[in-house]
Write a protein that holds these residues in place. Structure first.
Motif, PDB file in Angstrom:
ATOM      1  N   GLY A  97       0.830  -1.209   0.000  1.00  0.00           N
ATOM      2  CA  GLY A  97       0.000   0.000   0.000  1.00  0.00           C
ATOM      3  C   GLY A  97       0.854   1.244   0.000  1.00  0.00           C
ATOM      4  O   GLY A  97       1.903   1.291   0.660  1.00  0.00           O
ATOM      5  N   PHE A 111      -3.139   0.407  -3.855  1.00  0.00           N
ATOM      6  CA  PHE A 111      -2.864  -0.943  -3.376  1.00  0.00           C
ATOM      7  C   PHE A 111      -2.405  -1.791  -4.559  1.00  0.00           C
ATOM      8  O   PHE A 111      -3.023  -1.767  -5.628  1.00  0.00           O
ATOM      9  CB  PHE A 111      -4.101  -1.566  -2.736  1.00  0.00           C
ATOM     10  CG  PHE A 111      -4.462  -0.964  -1.403  1.00  0.00           C
ATOM     11  CD1 PHE A 111      -3.629  -1.121  -0.308  1.00  0.00           C
ATOM     12  CD2 PHE A 111      -5.633  -0.228  -1.243  1.00  0.00           C
ATOM     13  CE1 PHE A 111      -3.944  -0.566   0.926  1.00  0.00           C
ATOM     14  CE2 PHE A 111      -5.965   0.328  -0.030  1.00  0.00           C
ATOM     15  CZ  PHE A 111      -5.118   0.168   1.060  1.00  0.00           C
ATOM     16  N   PHE A 221       0.506  -4.187   3.733  1.00  0.00           N
ATOM     17  CA  PHE A 221      -0.822  -4.258   4.334  1.00  0.00           C
ATOM     18  C   PHE A 221      -1.301  -5.702   4.275  1.00  0.00           C
ATOM     19  O   PHE A 221      -0.857  -6.489   3.441  1.00  0.00           O
ATOM     20  CB  PHE A 221      -1.817  -3.372   3.576  1.00  0.00           C
ATOM     21  CG  PHE A 221      -1.704  -1.915   3.881  1.00  0.00           C
ATOM     22  CD1 PHE A 221      -2.656  -1.269   4.655  1.00  0.00           C
ATOM     23  CD2 PHE A 221      -0.640  -1.162   3.394  1.00  0.00           C
ATOM     24  CE1 PHE A 221      -2.568   0.092   4.928  1.00  0.00           C
ATOM     25  CE2 PHE A 221      -0.538   0.194   3.657  1.00  0.00           C
ATOM     26  CZ  PHE A 221      -1.503   0.820   4.425  1.00  0.00           C
ATOM     27  N   ARG A 223      -4.703  -7.675   3.590  1.00  0.00           N
ATOM     28  CA  ARG A 223      -6.042  -7.525   3.031  1.00  0.00           C
ATOM     29  C   ARG A 223      -6.930  -8.656   3.538  1.00  0.00           C
ATOM     30  O   ARG A 223      -6.650  -9.832   3.308  1.00  0.00           O
ATOM     31  CB  ARG A 223      -5.977  -7.541   1.510  1.00  0.00           C
ATOM     32  CG  ARG A 223      -7.318  -7.426   0.806  1.00  0.00           C
ATOM     33  CD  ARG A 223      -7.152  -7.620  -0.688  1.00  0.00           C
ATOM     34  NE  ARG A 223      -8.386  -7.353  -1.427  1.00  0.00           N
ATOM     35  CZ  ARG A 223      -8.523  -7.542  -2.738  1.00  0.00           C
ATOM     36  NH1 ARG A 223      -7.493  -8.002  -3.452  1.00  0.00           N
ATOM     37  NH2 ARG A 223      -9.665  -7.271  -3.333  1.00  0.00           N
ATOM     38  N   GLU A 231     -14.385  -5.189   3.197  1.00  0.00           N
ATOM     39  CA  GLU A 231     -12.966  -5.541   3.117  1.00  0.00           C
ATOM     40  C   GLU A 231     -12.200  -4.591   4.027  1.00  0.00           C
ATOM     41  O   GLU A 231     -12.588  -3.428   4.194  1.00  0.00           O
ATOM     42  CB  GLU A 231     -12.420  -5.426   1.693  1.00  0.00           C
ATOM     43  CG  GLU A 231     -12.871  -6.509   0.752  1.00  0.00           C
ATOM     44  CD  GLU A 231     -12.080  -6.531  -0.558  1.00  0.00           C
ATOM     45  OE1 GLU A 231     -10.958  -5.976  -0.582  1.00  0.00           O
ATOM     46  OE2 GLU A 231     -12.591  -7.092  -1.542  1.00  0.00           O
ATOM     47  N   TYR A 233      -8.096  -3.355   5.233  1.00  0.00           N
ATOM     48  CA  TYR A 233      -6.663  -3.338   4.933  1.00  0.00           C
ATOM     49  C   TYR A 233      -5.931  -2.823   6.163  1.00  0.00           C
ATOM     50  O   TYR A 233      -6.102  -1.668   6.560  1.00  0.00           O
ATOM     51  CB  TYR A 233      -6.380  -2.444   3.724  1.00  0.00           C
ATOM     52  CG  TYR A 233      -7.000  -2.947   2.437  1.00  0.00           C
ATOM     53  CD1 TYR A 233      -6.216  -3.496   1.426  1.00  0.00           C
ATOM     54  CD2 TYR A 233      -8.375  -2.881   2.223  1.00  0.00           C
ATOM     55  CE1 TYR A 233      -6.781  -3.963   0.247  1.00  0.00           C
ATOM     56  CE2 TYR A 233      -8.952  -3.355   1.047  1.00  0.00           C
ATOM     57  CZ  TYR A 233      -8.145  -3.889   0.067  1.00  0.00           C
ATOM     58  OH  TYR A 233      -8.720  -4.344  -1.100  1.00  0.00           O
TER      59      TYR A 233
END
Length: 254
Positions: A97, A111, A221, A223, A231, A233
């Motif tokens: 990220g 990302f 990051f 995920r 979602e 992160y």
């Protein structure tokens, strides 16, 4: 002997070279040439399909850039104790990220599956780059991006939504807009393709006279896909560094 003719005795005029401006004048008048690198980034495997709906939001995105930036008091007290790798939720996927942008302009959040790929998600957020990078040094920061739910038979992924309502540490800040990477965005990603974790400023040639220097922060990051409507992160701290900046980004349909 007869004296020589007057014309024979006069020297020929020597031509003068054209006057050149001083070096200082030439250097100050010529704008710096932006750095450009050959793009060798690989395609992103998870790149979503572009829907016709994005054409409408493309017009909104152009209007969005003309709106003034509202700077909230985007602060949250640091959590007691140090965050360790044990607080990372298991089962997530590690990605790269990057926060980047001109100091006085809106921040971009990209990302990538890894630093050598095209971004699979690129957002423009209504937060000044200098503001969010300053707040990152003060403790935990949370960015929430919310949008409306679709009918149950809709297959659109939450990260494929074109626009979200943006909250920074619980305060409504404006909007977040998904957009396609420009040549300038890819140039930044290319310059940082060998960087895994860092905070810094890109060369002066990439600065803007009005918006200031081009700053960035890059980290790993995790995920985590909760459902088709959510979602998250989570920024992952480097080993042995539990006091660095922290950031969590939430995508959710409500």
């Amino acid at each position: 002997m007869a004296p020589p003719h007057a014309a024979d005795s006069m020297p020929l005029p020597v031509p003068r070279p054209p006057r050149l401006p001083p070096i200082s004048e030439t250097a100050s008048s010529a704008p710096p040439t932006p750095l450009r690198m050959p793009i060798s980034l690989q395609p992103a495997n998870s790149k979503g399909k572009r829907s016709s709906t994005n054409k409408f939001f493309g017009r909104f995105r152009n209007m969005f850039r003309s709106f003034p930036i509202i700077v909230p008091s985007c602060k949250m007290p640091t959590m007691n104790g140090n965050r360790t790798s044990e607080t990372i939720i298991n089962g997530g996927t590690r990605i790269t990220g990057t926060l980047f942008g001109y100091k006085k302009s809106r921040v971009n959040l990209a990302f990538q599956e890894d630093s050598k790929c095209h971004p699979f998600l690129l957002l423009e957020l209504a937060i000044p780059t200098g503001k969010i990078l300053q707040d990152m040094g003060m403790g935990l920061n949370r960015i929430a991006l919310e949008c409306d739910k679709h009918p149950s038979n809709d297959k659109t992924k939450v990260v494929d939504e074109p626009i979200w309502t943006l909250f920074c540490n619980g305060k409504k800040t404006g909007y977040g807009v998904k957009r396609d990477p420009t040549d300038d965005d890819l140039n930044v990603m290319q310059m940082l393709h060998v960087v895994s974790v860092a905070v810094g400023v890109l060369p002066n040639e990439m600065s803007d006279p009005q918006d200031g220097e081009l700053s960035y922060m890059r980290a790993h990051f995790e995920r985590v896909i909760g459902s088709k409507d959510s979602e998250t992160y989570y920024m992952m701290m480097p080993d042995g560094n539990s006091n660095g900046p922290e950031l969590s980004v939430f995508f959710v349909r409500v």
